[in-house]
Design a protein around this motif. Structure first.
Motif, PDB file in Angstrom:
ATOM      1  N   ILE A   1     -16.522 158.666  61.785  1.00 18.12           N
ATOM      2  CA  ILE A   1     -17.718 158.456  60.956  1.00 18.12           C
ATOM      3  C   ILE A   1     -18.977 158.970  61.649  1.00 18.12           C
ATOM      4  O   ILE A   1     -19.766 159.693  61.035  1.00 18.12           O
ATOM      5  CB  ILE A   1     -17.815 156.976  60.533  1.00 18.12           C
TER       6      ILE A   1
ATOM      7  N   ASN B   1     -21.348 161.988  60.194  1.00 15.52           N
ATOM      8  CA  ASN B   1     -22.770 161.777  59.980  1.00 15.52           C
ATOM      9  C   ASN B   1     -23.625 162.912  60.553  1.00 15.52           C
ATOM     10  O   ASN B   1     -24.814 163.012  60.237  1.00 15.52           O
ATOM     11  CB  ASN B   1     -23.203 160.434  60.580  1.00 15.52           C
TER      12      ASN B   1
ATOM     13  N   PHE C   1     -24.878 163.365  55.042  1.00 14.46           N
ATOM     14  CA  PHE C   1     -23.860 162.329  55.251  1.00 14.46           C
ATOM     15  C   PHE C   1     -24.479 161.176  56.017  1.00 14.46           C
ATOM     16  O   PHE C   1     -25.109 161.373  57.051  1.00 14.46           O
ATOM     17  CB  PHE C   1     -22.684 162.890  56.062  1.00 14.46           C
TER      18      PHE C   1
ATOM     19  N   ILE D   1     -22.837 157.520  56.641  1.00 18.78           N
ATOM     20  CA  ILE D   1     -21.870 156.474  56.323  1.00 18.78           C
ATOM     21  C   ILE D   1     -21.981 155.380  57.368  1.00 18.78           C
ATOM     22  O   ILE D   1     -21.954 155.678  58.572  1.00 18.78           O
ATOM     23  CB  ILE D   1     -20.429 157.034  56.330  1.00 18.78           C
TER      24      ILE D   1
END
Lengths: 430, 282
Positions: free
Chosen positions: A263, A267, A272, A274
């Motif tokens: 993650i 990012n 993005f 998250i």
């Protein structure tokens, strides 16, 4: 041969006591054999079987002395033996009649021991070869399943643990509680719906992913096909329990690789953003994770099958379709898909029934958790893992587990039979 | 001219997308495996898997695996069970599959249908019964009982697959051999058997892999730690959230996955033909 006319009905009538009809047909050896078999069965019934069947009906009367489960097992065994004898009995009747008719039609009838033995070996050869398969199947599958069927109609649970307590027949009470008793009903319906959703999502995901990958990877221009082929096979080649346990750790909320590596990496990509996801503690995300992991685990099998099928479709078919002006989508729907379905439909069905009973995935990833939906089931428990918990937990509910098992088996067998009938893939035309 | 150019462009885009898909999927497949593999060589005690390539590397974990844990015993247990399962099951299904393919006898069709239905019953259906049977036979914690279950459980489905493969061997071969005076056993052993060798190899691999991959039955029927199979044993390394032995788990996992994967790739080309033949020919 003094007498060649035989009355077939008379022969059958004699054989009401097995062996006598065979004597009437002048097959002394066979008659003796049948008579001895019958006597053996009667002796067995008198010495052991009668009390076994009696015990099966009462399931014991004195606690500590009678072990209800052992009585049930012995009783079931006796039922099996009795059923086999009944089968033999009918074969005996049929044989007496058949041989008598053979006499009348002037066919050769073997009367000497040697001829009968030789004939038996020739005719019996297929039975001899399949015998071990039958025996193992009967004792390892049919017999235990029968016991489970019976168990579903008893009150075998942690209040009734033999030999200290006796078990009793309770009729349909367990089924009744699954469907009508509020606590069980809530658990059952919740687990059941999730089982359905899980089965459909996970199986469809792995099948679609498999077909898609096969179609994409099968294009002729691709370089390094072998390397990709090996990579795509890896999830199938590595034993599933290892990958599931690894994934269980990788999806760990605080320390797992998904939350600490993947993650944050995603990012870095613009737009993005998250947050960490509660893979193990939020039921929704646990469910998402197991479906995705099953897709990962299951697609190679489909990929391999479909690749095999794709390579067997003659290229001229596509050329002809192209000339007729079919576009890519039409070619897929008219040629590729029907071809795949024709061959692989049974394999696809086994994916659905397999996931319906996919114990390892659920149990090894997060133990059926997080949380609880009552009745000892966690929020991601499917029927089969719920049964496992009912059977192995601290307060085992054997009889309810057996009842749920029967329901599951009925569903699986019903669906499979229906589909197999439709696809005709398992038909027995010779 | 323009049309050809756009055609070329769409082709280029589709090629590009194809490679993107293939590479992305490869990464998704390889990433978790690489994590497990790399963890096996990490020093110290790590709590969770992450992929980092700049560590101190060590083979110590494999040594610890055999010195500090019962892994060696578990591995031996599993091997014993797997080998017995493989030999007995493959022998039985080969004989049965051959019979169903070649002989026409009373009860053939109905027993084949019975196999098909029995094969659909989930193993779980017999779990409690297995337990009581084990109690009655004093077979809890005994390998022979578990082995028998592994053997019996696979028989119906695998007999079907085997029969399907035998069906692909032309029956003329049997008939010409029969004319030459070969008996039942000669036809089977010297003429047909060599032709189905690929399928026997595949079935052997599956029968062998079964005990390595099964967690449920082994966990249920083997109760003392020194009787565990590797699947049950390995799980104890990571089942305790507070005290996860991730590095040991990874090391143990590699020692199982490596030989099995190698066998798998070795036999892989036979899978498709075997399964498709077995699954579709009636």
């Amino acid at each position: 041969m003094k007498e060649t006319k035989k009355n077939s009905n008379k022969a059958m009538l004699y054989s009401l006591i097995p062996g006598l009809g065979q004597f009437y047909n002048q097959q002394k050896f066979k008659g003796m054999l049948f008579l001895i078999l019958t006597l053996a069965f009667v002796c067995e019934l008198l010495l052991f079987g009668g009390s076994a069947l009696g015990g099966f009906i009462t399931l014991g009367t004195v606690p500590m002395e009678d072990h209800s489960m052992f009585l049930m097992i012995q009783g079931t065994l006796q039922l099996l033996v009795t059923m086999i004898f009944i089968g033999f009995y009918f074969i005996n009747l049929k044989d007496a009649k058949q041989v008598a008719e053979d006499w009348n039609q002037g066919k050769t009838v073997h009367t000497t021991t040697k001829a009968i033995l030789a004939n038996l070996f020739d005719q019996g050869f297929p039975y001899l070869l399949t015998f071990p398969a039958y025996i193992l199947m009967i004792f390892i599958i049919v017999f235990p399943v029968l016991v489970t069927v019976f168990m579903a109609f008893t009150n075998y649970d942690f209040y009734h643990i033999p030999p200290a307590q006796l078990i009793d027949w309770v009729g349909f009470k367990n089924f009744f509680s699954i469907f009508f008793l509020s606590s069980y009903r809530a658990t059952f319906s919740s687990v059941f719906w999730w089982t359905l959703i899980w089965t459909i999502c996970a199986s469809t995901l792995q099948i679609c992913l498999g077909i898609m990958t096969a179609m994409i990877a099968n294009q002729s221009f691709i370089k390094g096909k072998r390397v990709f082929g090996v990579i795509f096979l890896l999830p199938w080649a590595v034993p599933a329990f290892i990958t599931i346990m690894s994934f269980s750790n990788i999806f760990n909320d605080s320390a797992g690789a998904i939350n600490t590596q993947v993650i944050p990496f995603l990012n870095h990509i613009p737009f993005f953003d998250i947050p960490s996801i509660a893979w193990k503690t939020d039921p929704f995300w646990t469910k998402t994770a197991i479906i995705l992991i099953q897709g990962w685990l299951g697609f190679p099998y489909i990929y391999v099958m479909v690749t095999g099928i794709l390579q067997s479709i003659p290229g001229e078919l596509y050329e002809a379709a192209k000339i007729d002006g079919a576009n890519a989508l039409q070619r897929f729907r008219q040629i590729t898909l029907p071809m795949i379905l024709l061959v692989a439909a049974p394999i696809f069905v086994t994916q659905y029934t397999g996931n319906f009973n996919n114990f390892s995935m659920i149990y090894l990833f997060n133990n059926g958790g997080p949380g609880s939906v009552g009745g000892g089931a966690g929020s991601t428990d499917i029927l089969i893992s719920w049964i496992y918990k009912l059977t192995t937990g601290n307060s085992p509910q054997y009889s309810v587990a057996a009842a749920v098992t029967l329901l599951i088996s009925a569903i699986v067998i019903g669906v499979s039979l229906l589909v197999f009938k439709q696809t005709k893939a398992f038909s027995l035309e010779d | 001219m323009n049309k050809i150019k756009t055609q070329k462009n769409t082709r280029r885009i589709s090629h590009f997308l194809t490679y993107v898909y293939m590479i992305l999927l490869s990464i998704i497949v390889v990433y978790p495996i690489l994590i497990t593999v790399s963890s096996a060589f990490k020093k110290g005690n790590v709590t969770a898997f992450t992929l980092s390539l700049h560590n101190d590397w060590t083979f110590l974990n494999f040594q610890r695996l055999f010195q500090e844990t019962l892994y060696g015993t578990w591995y031996k247990n599993t091997l014993i069970i797997a080998i017995f399962t493989m030999i007995v099951q493959v022998t039985i299904i080969t004989l049965a599959g051959y019979t169903y393919s070649r002989y026409r006898f009373a009860g053939r069709k109905s027993s084949l249908k019975l196999f098909l239905i029995v094969q659909m019953v989930p193993t779980m259906a017999a779990l409690t019964a297995f337990y009581v049977m084990a109690l009655l036979l004093n077979a809890l914690d005994q390998f022979w009982f578990l082995t028998l279950i592994y053997i019996g459980g696979g028989i119906p489905m695998n007999t079907w697959l085997m029969k399907g493969y035998f069906d692909t061997v032309p029956i003329d071969l049997d008939e010409s051999a029969k004319l030459d005076g070969a008996g039942h056993f000669r036809i089977f052993a010297q003429i047909i058997l060599p032709l189905v060798r690929p399928m026997i190899a595949v079935q052997s691999l599956w029968a062998f892999m079964g005990p390595f991959g099964d967690y449920m039955l082994a966990k249920f029927l083997l109760r003392s730690e020194e009787k565990y199979t590797v699947a049950v044993g390995l799980q104890t390394f990571i089942s305790d959230e507070q005290n996860q032995k991730v590095v040991l788990f990874s090391a143990g996992a590699i020692l199982i996955a490596l030989p099995i994967s190698i066998l798998f790739f070795f036999l892989q080309k036979h899978f498709v033909s075997g399964l498709i033949a077995g699954g579709t020919k009636g």
